[in-house]
Write a protein that holds these residues in place. Structure first.
Motif, PDB file in Angstrom:
ATOM      1  N   UNK A 519      39.262  -2.030 -36.736  1.00  0.00           N
ATOM      2  CA  UNK A 519      38.752  -0.704 -37.097  1.00  0.00           C
ATOM      3  C   UNK A 519      37.902  -0.092 -35.984  1.00  0.00           C
ATOM      4  N   UNK A 520      36.896  -0.794 -35.454  1.00  0.00           N
ATOM      5  CA  UNK A 520      36.129  -0.157 -34.366  1.00  0.00           C
ATOM      6  C   UNK A 520      36.989   0.155 -33.145  1.00  0.00           C
ATOM      7  N   UNK A 523      39.002   3.206 -33.803  1.00  0.00           N
ATOM      8  CA  UNK A 523      38.168   4.413 -33.820  1.00  0.00           C
ATOM      9  C   UNK A 523      37.947   4.878 -32.380  1.00  0.00           C
ATOM     10  N   UNK A 524      37.643   3.936 -31.497  1.00  0.00           N
ATOM     11  CA  UNK A 524      37.411   4.291 -30.097  1.00  0.00           C
ATOM     12  C   UNK A 524      38.690   4.841 -29.468  1.00  0.00           C
ATOM     13  N   UNK A 526      41.142   6.353 -30.967  1.00  0.00           N
ATOM     14  CA  UNK A 526      41.356   7.703 -31.491  1.00  0.00           C
ATOM     15  C   UNK A 526      40.440   8.687 -30.782  1.00  0.00           C
ATOM     16  N   UNK A 527      39.184   8.259 -30.600  1.00  0.00           N
ATOM     17  CA  UNK A 527      38.214   9.135 -29.948  1.00  0.00           C
ATOM     18  C   UNK A 527      38.679   9.477 -28.548  1.00  0.00           C
ATOM     19  N   UNK A 528      39.184   8.449 -27.850  1.00  0.00           N
ATOM     20  CA  UNK A 528      39.606   8.710 -26.474  1.00  0.00           C
ATOM     21  C   UNK A 528      40.837   9.607 -26.446  1.00  0.00           C
ATOM     22  N   UNK A 530      41.631  11.799 -28.600  1.00  0.00           N
ATOM     23  CA  UNK A 530      41.162  13.143 -28.955  1.00  0.00           C
ATOM     24  C   UNK A 530      40.495  13.804 -27.756  1.00  0.00           C
TER      25      UNK A 530
END
Lengths: 743, 548
Positions: A519-520, A523-524, A526-528, A530
């Motif tokens: 999960x973490x 998330x990272x 996805x953030x990158x 984005x």
């Protein structure tokens, strides 16, 4: 005009009175909140207090009985109304202990057919049997009894005498030698007699058999001679269940296995005294698992059998050291592990083995104590001195509990070493209760720790994002949604954790582990992703909606983790991770374990932490963050260096409140763990917490018993625990509020 | 990439992730409970499986209760023959086969690979029974008053079942109503007589009067008993013959049948209708079979009754304390201490309240009440034992801070200009409070009360000590004088979940019922909370407009 207004009229006065009444009434109501809290505090204390009370011994009366024969043994009835004594006449005499009739003979039965008495024996106190050993090698068993009836609604106690082995004497020594020492016990199957004569120690077993023809009970006996015992015999003891017998000599203790009459033998011998010591008194403790010895140096010791490396061995578990070198008798209670030491100088010592407590040691009479008997309810004792009988009252309600016994390692009967154990009840009466609060306090801390491990990161992070980054339109939806979680009954969380989550985690253990790691990472990622998107697409989504993108990502990660769980399981763990853990890693695995509790209780705690942190972060004055941003700091820098720093007392108080809630939570732990009081940090094992322990055991505990009071103590500990957390948190929060108002 | 990390943006995303996780878990949890709870009522299809297990053929009829995927390797380890099947996992179905008295286990795991054919045969009847759970099978005959009818229509069967159910209900009403009253009255007489005896005022005339009344009651009882047996006999008239999955004809007395459905022949609309009927039955019926079947009416009633009693106790105290703190208290150390006391009352673990309630209310207060007012009932305790009044009192202390905090918030939102206006016009402080402030704060009080009720409805741990039981024979409210029985023990939804889910002998069979109960409890509590939040927000808006 003004005169008219201030004229006191009757109506005004009533209004004024009403106003005053309201004022005092409301104030009283306000103080009542405080009163309620204090009442809980003091009531808990009031119930707990008696377990730490000292033993009190008080003189009730001196009794003089007609005819000063030598007495072999004394006894009392349950209500301390009638006493009895076995004399050398030989006779059994009952006399009154009631004020006004003190010492009056109620019943006197002389056993005139008996040969001259050479020794005397008593069985364990709760069996209540006595035996004369005679100089012609015979023995005679008597049981004093009391019949209680209620004519006219008043209690009336009437003494009785019964003969469990018949009204005739039984022959122990065929050769007719005088019995020097005797110990015996009568169980349902038979009766065992251990006795010594001038020619040695013998064991005789009597078994009752019903005659087919006449339906009469016939007693048959078998005798075994015991070799290898010297003549220096101090005392003999036999356990009520006829499994062990002890021959006490002045320096050593001989343990005899008597379970099977065919194989009775001296199993082993233990040296129990140093060169300058000599055993002077001994007794079996109630339950007959331990033997107590007292020597002429004032040291009393407890011995019991444990399963050692080389089979059973007798070990000395503890010593009671006193300066009383004139001890002449040890006496145990009926059901508890308390014992009494009498002495030549009139001193009476009261001790409890399990709690290792020196309860009482004082001179109670000027004369030497020759005989002693404790009442069945342990509330009184009858002692015989050279000058007659004395009745003393003993107040000793909770000898088994001491502060150190609750928190330190205790060596329990039959255990190889001292340990922390909570085991409060058992079927048998003379069970040694094991009240150590350590394992359940440990369980409480363990459960709370796992819950905080799960809830602090999520709760804090979510609160910070909601308060600082989220646009108010989203915030007004998210905040109540998370707060609805707080309202969810914990019984539902516990039920889901126990019946839904626990099996899922057990079945998909690899998937769960992957999920927590993935999960973490995702998330990272996805953030990158984005971040790398062209600005046009990024701007199409209003700021603060980022978390909405993450929802599908997390759901997808969750789905795939569980999909791949069996694949991982068969690839790396031989198809069954649970088996792998227990067999290959050697870790015990419970289905309802700390991991499940951590998640479920974490859930219950997240809203508490979230709500308070969110308030604290949100109420940081905007001009602080705006100033920081204006000076060129990034959003993250502002958050960490300015906002969080300012809100840190609030965050601290949130964590404290959360901890307070996790410590006291009952239903989740009750349902999501196996409730075994073990001490182990393993994430795959359960625990038992203070709160769950109360919920499980309180309904069954007897009002006023030690167990009941210890459970109150557990509640009191919880109360103090949460009181400290909450008070500190509230202080910090009030300080914070004052600080903000000045900013 | 490096600068991206330096900007701190990834960490902001992580915090956003935490929000997502929280939201997913809250909403997921509520959806899970709702789905599991509601699907319990939906009539599920009955499947017929031809199973070949270990070379033996068998027919299994039942509902698909659960399914799971088992790694093939694990099955091989367990010694299961998986020949001819390749793949990582095999599907395994849990079938609820019912017919408890004729099979060893009413739940059976079947591997997908063992199933030869699977059909949904038309005409399978599901009998809901008062004993031994459901029965699945094909109706072949009914025996109406000794006459055998072959291949009866569904309407004929339903009619006869309704007849039996009506008689059974009448019998139950008779038993709980008049017969219960007679037993209650007999016990009262015994206690009255004993009370007089203890006071040594029992005259022979009294005794005679008591005996006379006893005689009348007994005569009355015998009559009612005859009626009861008669009703039962009427209910036991008919039977139905059903062919079960073993192919045997089984005779079921209709007096044990509560309902019959033919789920495989139902349309979606009939199923929806059936769903509603099942929901209403769940809410209004008494539990059966050690709480694992039937409804939860006594638990709903007990929860509501206890919570209402608690609300009556907690409201005045909470409101007065809040008024004191906000309107009267000076800014001094005492006030500060009281505020800390409020926070602590909110933070003390609920089980501690339970312990306190048990010791103080039940044993000390209740014990004294028994000694003073009910010596005739001793040694059996009246109030000196856990009961609904003690539960209400205990929870009242527990929820006191909720009411105080909420009321105080409401008070602080009332602009001080309103108070000053009232005082300037000559009203005393008490009058201002009573006429102006409290009416304005009443929605806030309401909010506090609703939140307190929601909290109390979900609390279980303290109740386990002070009054809740798994099965209460009588409700705390009934037709026997004095109608409200505060000393009685009661059932509670939350405890019902714990008890049925963890203490019942057949957890597997009871699980759907636990989910349904949980859904009921959650929906009540969430609804209460949302209402409270709604009122509070509305209030804030209202006072915002007052300030400007």
């Amino acid at each position: 005009m003004s005169q008219h207004l201030t004229l006191p009229n009757k109506n005004d006065r009533i209004r004024k009175v009403k106003d005053q009444v309201a004022k005092y009434g409301v104030s009283a109501g306000g103080l009542m909140v405080l009163a309620a809290l204090l009442m809980i505090f003091f009531y808990l204390l009031y119930v707990v207090y008696p377990i730490f009370e000292d033993v009190e011994v008080s003189h009730e009366s001196k009794i003089s009985v007609a005819g000063q024969q030598h007495n072999y043994a004394l006894g009392l009835d349950e209500h301390v109304e009638i006493g009895y004594r076995f004399t050398d006449q030989p006779s059994l005499e009952y006399f009154s202990l009631v004020e006004g009739k003190l010492g009056q003979t109620i019943l006197n039965k002389t056993f005139d057919k008996l040969d001259s008495v050479s020794t005397f024996a008593k069985s364990s106190p709760h069996q209540g049997l006595f035996a004369y050993g005679l100089s012609n090698g015979e023995a005679f068993v008597v049981q004093p009894k009391f019949k209680i009836s209620f004519p006219n609604d008043k209690r009336f106690t009437e003494p009785r005498i019964t003969y469990p082995l018949g009204e005739e004497t039984i022959t122990l020594d065929e050769a007719g030698e005088a019995i020097e020492h005797l110990a015996f016990s009568v169980s349902e199957e038979g009766a065992g007699f251990l006795f010594s004569t001038a020619s040695g120690v013998k064991y005789q077993y009597w078994v009752a058999e019903e005659n087919f023809m006449t339906d009469e009970i016939e007693w048959q006996s078998e005798t075994v001679e015991l070799d290898g015992l010297g003549s220096d015999i101090q005392a003999l003891h036999i356990s009520p269940d006829l499994s062990r017998a002890f021959v006490v000599q002045s320096k050593q203790l001989n343990i005899i296995d008597i379970r099977d009459i065919e194989e009775v033998e001296v199993k082993y011998q233990v040296s129990v005294a140093k060169a300058d010591e000599k055993v002077v008194a001994s007794t079996l403790l109630s339950g007959a698992n331990s033997i107590m010895l007292a020597n002429d140096q004032g040291i009393m010791s407890q011995w019991f059998e444990i399963n050692g490396e080389k089979g059973p061995e007798l070990i000395k578990a503890r010593e009671f050291v006193t300066d009383n070198k004139q001890i002449n008798g040890l006496f145990s209670e009926f059901y508890r592990k308390t014992f009494f030491a009498t002495s030549q100088n009139g001193r009476l010592g009261v001790y409890h083995t399990t709690s290792e407590a020196y309860l009482f040691d004082e001179v109670v009479t000027e004369n030497a104590v020759n005989n002693f008997a404790i009442a069945p309810r342990s509330n009184a004792a009858l002692l015989e001195t050279d000058k007659g009988f004395e009745l003393i009252r003993i107040k000793n309600k909770h000898p088994e509990v001491t502060w150190s016994g609750l928190w330190q390692e205790v060596w329990y009967e039959g255990y190889p070493e001292p340990d922390y154990i909570w085991q409060s009840t058992s079927a048998s009466d003379d069970f040694e209760s094991k009240f150590s609060l350590v394992p359940i306090s440990f369980g409480t801390i363990k459960a709370a720790a796992y819950a905080m491990l799960f809830s602090i990161p999520i709760g804090l992070a979510a609160a910070i994002y909601t308060a600082y980054f989220m646009p108010s339109s989203v915030r007004s939806v998210v905040k109540p949604t998370v707060e609805v979680m707080e309202a969810l009954p914990t019984v539902i969380l516990g039920f889901l954790a126990g019946l839904w989550l626990a099996p899922i985690i057990e079945e998909n253990l690899p998937g769960v582990v992957v999920l927590m790691l993935a999960v973490p990472v995702f998330i990272l990622l996805t953030a990158f992703a984005w971040h790398s998107l062209p600005a046009k697409i990024k701007n199409s989504l209003p700021e603060g909606y980022d978390c909405l993108i993450l929802i599908p990502v997390i759901l997808a990660v969750g789905y795939f983790s569980f999909e791949f769980s069996p694949v991982i399981e068969s690839a790396y763990f031989g198809g069954d991770m649970r088996l792998y853990i227990t067999d290959s890693l050697g870790i015990d695995f419970d289905q309802r374990n700390s991991f499940v509790v951590g998640i479920a209780m974490g859930f219950a705690v997240i809203p508490t932490i979230f709500s308070i942190t969110e308030d604290a972060v949100f109420s940081v004055p905007k001009h602080l963050s705006q100033g920081s941003l204006a000076l060129g700091a990034s959003q993250w820098q502002t958050l960490v260096r300015v906002v969080l720093l300012t809100a840190s007392p609030g965050i601290f108080s949130a964590v404290m409140m959360g901890l307070g809630r996790a410590v006291g939570e009952t239903m989740i732990v009750l349902m999501a763990t196996g409730n075994t009081p073990i001490m182990d940090w393993s994430i795959f094992q359960g625990m038992r917490t203070l709160a769950a322990n109360i919920a499980v055991e309180m309904p069954e505990s007897e009002v006023g018993s030690s167990h009941y009071r210890i459970l109150f103590l557990a509640a009191f500990v919880l109360f103090i625990f949460t009181f400290v957390f909450n008070t500190v948190a509230e202080f910090v929060r009030q300080r914070l509020r004052e600080k903000y108002s000045s900013l | 990439m490096k600068s991206w990390f330096k900007s701190g943006s990834p960490w902001i995303w992580m915090t956003a992730g935490a929000v997502s996780i929280s939201l997913i878990s809250v909403i997921g949890l509520l959806l899970l409970i709702a789905w599991r709870g509601l699907s319990f009522f939906w009539p599920s299809a009955i499947h017929q499986f031809d199973v070949q297990q270990n070379g033996q053929n068998a027919v299994v009829i039942g509902e698909v209760y659960d399914r799971e995927y088992v790694p093939t390797t694990r099955l091989i380890q367990a010694g299961v023959d998986t020949k001819g099947f390749k793949g990582e996992e095999i599907e395994r179905l849990l079938i609820k086969t019912g017919n408890r008295e004729y099979v060893d286990l009413d739940f059976r795991w079947i591997l997908r690979t063992d199933i030869q054919t699977q059909t949904k045969p038309s005409g399978v009847a599901v009998f809901e029974r008062s004993k031994n759970g459901n029965f699945y099978g094909f109706v072949s005959q009914i025996i109406e008053d000794g006459k055998t009818i072959d291949n009866p229509s569904n309407e004929q069967l339903e009619e006869l079942i309704e007849r039996a159910v009506n008689f059974n209900e009448e019998a139950l009403d008779l038993q709980n109503g008049p017969i219960g009253s007679i037993n209650y009255r007999l016990e009262r007489i015994r206690l009255e007589e004993r009370a007089l005896e203890l006071k040594e005022k029992l005259t022979p005339e009294d005794s005679a009067a008591f005996n006379q009344e006893r005689k009348e009651l007994k005569a009355n009882y015998l009559e009612l008993e005859k009626e009861l047996f008669n009703l039962r006999k009427l209910a036991e008239r008919d039977f139905v013959i059903v062919k079960d999955m073993r192919g045997e004809q089984v005779r079921i007395p209709l007096s044990q049948v509560l309902d019959v459905t033919f789920p495989n022949d139902m349309s979606f609309i009939t199923k929806a209708g059936r769903f509603l009927i099942q929901v209403s039955k769940f809410i209004t019926d008494d539990p059966r079979e050690a709480n694992t079947e039937g409804g939860v009416f006594p638990a709903i009633f007990g929860t509501v009754f206890m919570v209402m009693l608690m609300a009556v106790i907690v409201t005045p105290f909470g409101v007065i304390a809040a008024i004191y703190l906000h309107e009267y208290a000076a800014k001094n150390a005492v006030t500060k201490v009281i505020r800390i006391a409020v926070i602590n009352l909110a933070g003390v673990p609920s089980i501690v309240y339970g312990v306190f309630g048990l010791g103080f209310f039940v044993y000390m207060l209740g014990g004294s009440i028994d000694e003073l007012f009910y010596p005739e009932a001793s040694p059996s305790p009246t109030f000196g034992t856990p009961g609904v009044i003690w539960s209400a009192l205990t929870l009242a202390i527990l929820t006191l801070p909720v009411v105080i905090v909420s009321t105080e918030e409401g008070l602080s939102r009332i602009p001080s200009s309103i108070r000053q206006g009232s005082l300037a016009l000559g009203a005393t402080k008490a009058e201002t409070l009573w006429r102006i402030i409290i009416p304005m704060a009443s929605p806030a009080i309401m909010t506090g009360l609703i939140l307190a009720v929601a909290r109390a409805a979900g609390e279980v741990a303290p109740l386990m000590l002070v009054g809740v039981v798994k099965m209460a024979p009588t409700l705390p409210l009934d037709g026997n004088f004095p109608f409200i029985h505060l000393d009685r023990k009661f059932m509670h939804l939350g405890f019902h979940i714990y008890d049925v889910g963890f203490q019942s002998p057949n957890v597997e069979a009871a699980r759907p019922l636990v989910y349904a109960t949980a859904f009921l409890l959650v929906s009540v509590i969430v609804a209460l909370n949302i209402t409270a939040i709604g009122i509070r927000n509305h209030l804030r808006e209202k006072f915002k407009s007052l300030e400007h």
